[in-house]
Design a protein around this motif. Structure first.
Motif, PDB file in Angstrom:
ATOM      1  N   LEU A   1     -46.028 -41.623  34.478  1.00  0.00           N
ATOM      2  CA  LEU A   1     -47.117 -41.361  35.484  1.00  0.00           C
ATOM      3  C   LEU A   1     -48.727 -41.753  34.853  1.00  0.00           C
ATOM      4  O   LEU A   1     -49.578 -42.298  35.606  1.00  0.00           O
ATOM      5  N   LEU A   2     -48.576 -40.824  33.663  1.00  0.00           N
ATOM      6  CA  LEU A   2     -50.298 -41.353  33.315  1.00  0.00           C
ATOM      7  C   LEU A   2     -50.238 -42.742  32.707  1.00  0.00           C
ATOM      8  O   LEU A   2     -51.229 -43.371  33.012  1.00  0.00           O
TER       9      LEU A   2
ATOM     10  N   GLY B   1     -48.319 -45.568  33.658  1.00  0.00           N
ATOM     11  CA  GLY B   1     -49.376 -46.245  35.139  1.00  0.00           C
ATOM     12  C   GLY B   1     -50.136 -46.070  36.159  1.00  0.00           C
ATOM     13  O   GLY B   1     -50.930 -47.052  36.348  1.00  0.00           O
ATOM     14  N   ALA B   2     -50.725 -44.860  35.637  1.00  0.00           N
ATOM     15  CA  ALA B   2     -51.462 -44.934  36.244  1.00  0.00           C
ATOM     16  C   ALA B   2     -53.009 -45.301  35.650  1.00  0.00           C
ATOM     17  O   ALA B   2     -53.635 -46.032  36.382  1.00  0.00           O
TER      18      ALA B   2
ATOM     19  N   LEU C   1     -52.798 -49.303  36.979  1.00  0.00           N
ATOM     20  CA  LEU C   1     -52.987 -49.535  37.760  1.00  0.00           C
ATOM     21  C   LEU C   1     -54.791 -49.327  37.747  1.00  0.00           C
ATOM     22  O   LEU C   1     -55.627 -50.371  38.528  1.00  0.00           O
ATOM     23  N   LEU C   2     -55.123 -48.688  36.858  1.00  0.00           N
ATOM     24  CA  LEU C   2     -57.070 -48.502  36.818  1.00  0.00           C
ATOM     25  C   LEU C   2     -57.610 -49.719  36.357  1.00  0.00           C
ATOM     26  O   LEU C   2     -58.383 -50.482  36.385  1.00  0.00           O
TER      27      LEU C   2
ATOM     28  N   GLY D   1     -47.623 -51.164  36.283  1.00  0.00           N
ATOM     29  CA  GLY D   1     -48.287 -49.599  36.144  1.00  0.00           C
ATOM     30  C   GLY D   1     -47.042 -49.113  37.414  1.00  0.00           C
ATOM     31  O   GLY D   1     -47.106 -47.675  37.398  1.00  0.00           O
TER      32      GLY D   1
ATOM     33  N   LEU E   1     -44.871 -46.036  37.691  1.00  0.00           N
ATOM     34  CA  LEU E   1     -45.063 -44.805  37.913  1.00  0.00           C
ATOM     35  C   LEU E   1     -44.090 -44.488  39.081  1.00  0.00           C
ATOM     36  O   LEU E   1     -43.747 -42.925  38.931  1.00  0.00           O
TER      37      LEU E   1
END
Length: 234
Positions: free
Chosen positions: A97-98, A100-101, A104-105, A220, A224
């Motif tokens: 999750l981290l 993937g985030a 995305l960022l 990403g 997630l």
């Protein structure tokens, strides 16, 4: 530990490298072209694809590959440790999750949709820029190897995004493979640019950068979804 990457991930990293090449040309293509012209002054009678002209650039990209693979292996191992720790803590899927985030960022920042300058450290008057310039002035073929290694340490949003993918790969081997695929994807276009400098317009580089950023965001999103599945949310 089960690897959380597949042939599809490696293919996406390779494609990401190909699409990122335009960005690499914009970021340090001037320096690569300057090195090419410096070597060409002593090899003017040789064709563009002769070994004497190609070898310095292969050394340069070999240095990049070495650094990226080592970083990928280290980050992949740290990611596997974080994955095991999160499982013991009852928070499975948290590393994915981290990561993937983060991807995305990074993708959003690369597109210019976030107010971040991910490559501030490469200014000509920065320490990295001055060291790069000193190595380039040496003009020897062997100086291209440390130049490539230094390039692998330069701040780059797309590089960091794929390092996040390496962290989520589940092992040092997975991280090294992800970064190998990414770097290998960048080599053919950059080698072509070095030998035929100026072939890519600024507009084309921008379009490729946008495509690479979108690919990073898709990867990403995949992480997630995987992290949410491991966490039991899906």
């Amino acid at each position: 530990m089960e690897l959380t990457f597949s042939t599809l991930n490696l293919g996406a990293a390779l494609l990401g490298g190909l699409l990122s090449a335009g960005h690499c040309v914009g970021m340090c293509g001037g320096l690569i072209a300057a090195c090419a012209m410096r070597h060409a002054q002593h090899q003017g009678h040789l064709p563009a694809w002769s070994p004497a002209r190609v070898t310095p650039h292969l050394l340069y990209h070999g240095g990049r590959l070495l650094v990226y693979v080592c970083l990928g292996a280290i980050i992949g191992y740290l990611g596997s440790v974080a994955d095991a720790a999160s499982a013991l803590a009852g928070a499975r899927g948290l590393p994915q999750l981290l990561a993937g985030a983060a991807m995305l960022l990074m993708g959003l920042a690369t597109l210019g949709w976030l107010p971040w300058n991910l490559e501030r450290g490469f200014a000509a008057d920065s320490r990295l820029g001055r060291l790069y310039a000193r190595l380039m002035q040496q003009g020897s073929a062997l100086s291209m190897l440390p130049l490539g290694m230094l390039t692998g340490l330069l701040p780059c949003g797309l590089h960091w995004a794929f390092q996040a993918q390496a962290a989520a790969s589940g092992s040092a081997l997975g991280g090294a493979l992800i970064m190998s695929a990414f770097v290998l994807g960048t080599i053919p276009p950059l080698l072509l640019f070095a030998l035929i400098a100026g072939w890519m317009s600024a507009h084309a580089r921008q379009r490729l950068l946008q495509a690479a950023a979108l690919l990073v965001m898709l990867m990403g999103g995949q992480l997630l979804i995987r992290g949410a599945g491991l966490a039991g949310w899906l």
